[in-house]
Design a protein around this motif. Structure first.
Motif, PDB file in Angstrom:
ATOM      1  N   GLY A 196      -7.089 -27.835  81.494  1.00 43.10           N
ATOM      2  CA  GLY A 196      -6.838 -29.560  82.065  1.00 43.10           C
ATOM      3  C   GLY A 196      -5.308 -29.873  82.109  1.00 43.10           C
ATOM      4  O   GLY A 196      -4.962 -30.361  83.174  1.00 43.10           O
ATOM      5  N   ILE A 197      -4.687 -29.622  80.801  1.00 43.51           N
ATOM      6  CA  ILE A 197      -3.143 -30.271  80.607  1.00 43.51           C
ATOM      7  C   ILE A 197      -2.350 -29.055  81.244  1.00 43.51           C
ATOM      8  O   ILE A 197      -1.433 -29.526  81.940  1.00 43.51           O
ATOM      9  N   VAL A 198      -3.466 -28.002  81.230  1.00 41.07           N
ATOM     10  CA  VAL A 198      -2.645 -26.587  81.322  1.00 41.07           C
ATOM     11  C   VAL A 198      -2.967 -25.832  82.793  1.00 41.07           C
ATOM     12  O   VAL A 198      -4.763 -25.695  81.897  1.00 41.07           O
ATOM     13  N   GLY A 199      -2.967 -24.671  83.315  1.00 43.29           N
ATOM     14  CA  GLY A 199      -3.940 -24.116  83.999  1.00 43.29           C
ATOM     15  C   GLY A 199      -4.379 -23.055  82.401  1.00 43.29           C
ATOM     16  O   GLY A 199      -2.843 -22.351  81.860  1.00 43.29           O
ATOM     17  N   ILE A 200      -5.332 -22.442  83.090  1.00 44.17           N
ATOM     18  CA  ILE A 200      -5.320 -20.494  82.251  1.00 44.17           C
ATOM     19  C   ILE A 200      -6.316 -20.106  82.825  1.00 44.17           C
ATOM     20  O   ILE A 200      -6.759 -20.520  84.049  1.00 44.17           O
ATOM     21  N   ASP A 201      -5.222 -19.076  82.531  1.00 51.85           N
ATOM     22  CA  ASP A 201      -6.288 -17.148  83.542  1.00 51.85           C
ATOM     23  C   ASP A 201      -7.697 -17.431  82.552  1.00 51.85           C
ATOM     24  O   ASP A 201      -8.423 -17.431  83.881  1.00 51.85           O
ATOM     25  N   SER A 202      -7.904 -17.009  81.863  1.00 48.59           N
ATOM     26  CA  SER A 202     -10.102 -17.098  80.794  1.00 48.59           C
ATOM     27  C   SER A 202      -9.527 -17.252  79.596  1.00 48.59           C
ATOM     28  O   SER A 202      -8.728 -17.370  79.262  1.00 48.59           O
ATOM     29  N   GLU A 203     -10.388 -16.936  79.088  1.00 51.47           N
ATOM     30  CA  GLU A 203     -11.015 -17.202  77.597  1.00 51.47           C
ATOM     31  C   GLU A 203     -11.470 -15.761  77.208  1.00 51.47           C
ATOM     32  O   GLU A 203     -12.480 -15.254  76.916  1.00 51.47           O
ATOM     33  N   ALA A 204     -10.202 -15.124  77.293  1.00 51.09           N
ATOM     34  CA  ALA A 204     -10.811 -13.267  77.178  1.00 51.09           C
ATOM     35  C   ALA A 204     -10.908 -13.354  75.325  1.00 51.09           C
ATOM     36  O   ALA A 204     -10.407 -13.932  74.425  1.00 51.09           O
TER      37      ALA A 204
END
Length: 434
Positions: free
Chosen positions: A229-237
């Protein structure tokens, strides 16, 4: 009435803080939301009903709306409003279908003088995380950097843990690959702190990024979740996993080697064999012992293979085996069966599918051309691996002539009033009346 913010004379590295935006206190909301989520998890429908009364001040007879009610609502809908709905659906579907055909860069004419273009725009700046713990994954540099570059990302930063054996620098292979790929912004920072650095920025050191990608340990994953939300992420791998669907035609040495290869990553790695052949299962177990004994990370592999996340699943036939692997939705799925390509074509849920005896997961980890940054923990049910599209955003450009708007105006106004938003309707009405 509207606050004016003049930034015409500013020359900032980052303008986000200068632009008006509502403050959203996610942490305080989280304190209220977590007990609700936990109650639904623990008490199911009872909790849902309780919260309906508390928050919505009513108790539905059915939490799932019966189909008959849906039919009745449609039958009772005002015909003109229905026409407005249907036209909105048609236009949205036309744009989506064009994007699905990968012609999204084309201008889509939804009506005469009414055009929508879906423009793909690369993320401006990304932070790529490369693990360096049990295995310094230089290959992750390739898997992260190359699709970002192909997408057209202009500013790429890489972070990887400092290594005591290399004077506090990341592993030399990681540094070399960064250089080979033309990336010169590299940080010797690991773990959660690296993700926080990318998300918040560090004055005088690292500008904040728009998107963070790359695998990592549980602390990296936790940081991604916290900062999302503060930063975009790809996934929680999570920890890596392999599933192998095999029948009696599979070579047990190949199967054993492939299970072992992923167990080598982490004691928490998952290695699962799904087979309808007890004879193959026994042969694989027999092949594993000497193979594990002979390798460097035998203790780590034995821990992984003997833990609850790994095992052999015997099924009655290939049909059941397919159902099992589809439900499991493995990060890596190997098909080592008769007619492997036909079997693989029937799989719906997997991060990546490796077909036949000559496509081991190790190939995909390094040089197949595919990505090895893949969804874990069953996330392949809904998520994809890292790709060029992961680094791009779709921006719709809407261009209507006066006549095109007027042809649709009454329907839009009707739609807005049905949602009790007269200001929306007025924004169209003032144009219709001008």
């Amino acid at each position: 009435m509207l606050r004016t913010v003049d930034i015409s004379t500013s020359d900032l590295d980052d303008y986000r803080a200068a632009v008006p935006r509502a403050a959203v206190d996610v942490e305080s909301a989280l304190a209220a939301v977590v007990p609700v989520c936990d109650a639904v998890r623990d008490r199911g429908e009872e909790a849902l009903r309780e919260f309906s009364e508390r928050f919505d001040h009513c108790l539905p007879e059915h939490l799932r709306v019966p189909v008959e009610q849906l039919d009745a609502a449609l039958a009772d809908l005002d015909p003109d409003l229905r026409a407005s709905f249907e036209e909105s659906v048609r236009r949205r579907r036309a744009v989506c279908e064009a994007a699905e055909r990968e012609t999204s860069s084309d201008v889509i004419e939804v009506a005469e003088g009414a055009h929508v273009t879906q423009r793909l725009v690369p993320v401006d700046r990304v932070g790529l995380y490369v693990p360096g713990g049990l295995a310094p994954l230089a290959s992750s540099v390739i898997m992260n950097v190359v699709p970002a570059q192909v997408a057209g990302v202009g500013l790429i930063a890489v972070a990887s843990p400092p290594q005591a054996d290399f004077g506090g620098l990341p592993h030399p292979n990681i540094l070399a690959l960064c250089r080979l790929l033309g990336v010169d912004e590299v940080y010797a920072v690991g773990g959660a702190q690296a993700i926080a650095m990318f998300a918040h920025g560090v004055p005088g050191l690292c500008r904040r990024v728009d998107l963070v990608t790359g695998p990592g340990n549980i602390y990296v994953v936790a940081a991604k979740r916290h900062l999302r939300g503060i930063v975009g992420i790809d996934s929680e791998a999570g920890p890596t996993e392999i599933a192998i669907l095999a029948d009696e035609t599979a070579d047990p040495r190949f199967v054993a080697a492939d299970l072992m290869s992923q167990a080598e990553h982490d004691p928490m790695a998952a290695a699962v064999l799904v087979t309808d052949s007890p004879a193959l299962a026994a042969a694989v177990e027999e092949a594993l012992d000497p193979m594990v004994d002979a390798t460097l990370h035998a203790d780590r592999i034995r821990t992984s293979l003997s833990s609850q996340q790994s095992g052999i699943v015997l099924v009655r036939d290939l049909e059941q085996g397919l159902a099992v692997v589809d439900a499991y939705a493995a990060e890596h799925l190997e098909i080592q069966t008769r007619d492997a390509a036909k079997v693989a074509a029937r799989v719906h849920n997997a991060g990546a599918i490796f077909v036949g005896s000559w496509a081991p997961v190790s190939l995909g980890d390094y040089s197949a051309g595919s990505t090895h940054v893949l969804p874990t923990g069953g996330a392949a049910h809904h998520s994809s691996g890292l790709s060029v599209r992961s680094f791009m955003r779709a921006v719709h450009v809407i261009d209507y002539t006066r006549q095109a708007l007027l042809a649709l105006a009454e329907g839009v106004e009707r739609f807005a009033l049905a949602e009790n938003l007269p200001g929306h309707a007025n924004a169209v009405a003032v144009r219709r009346m001008s």
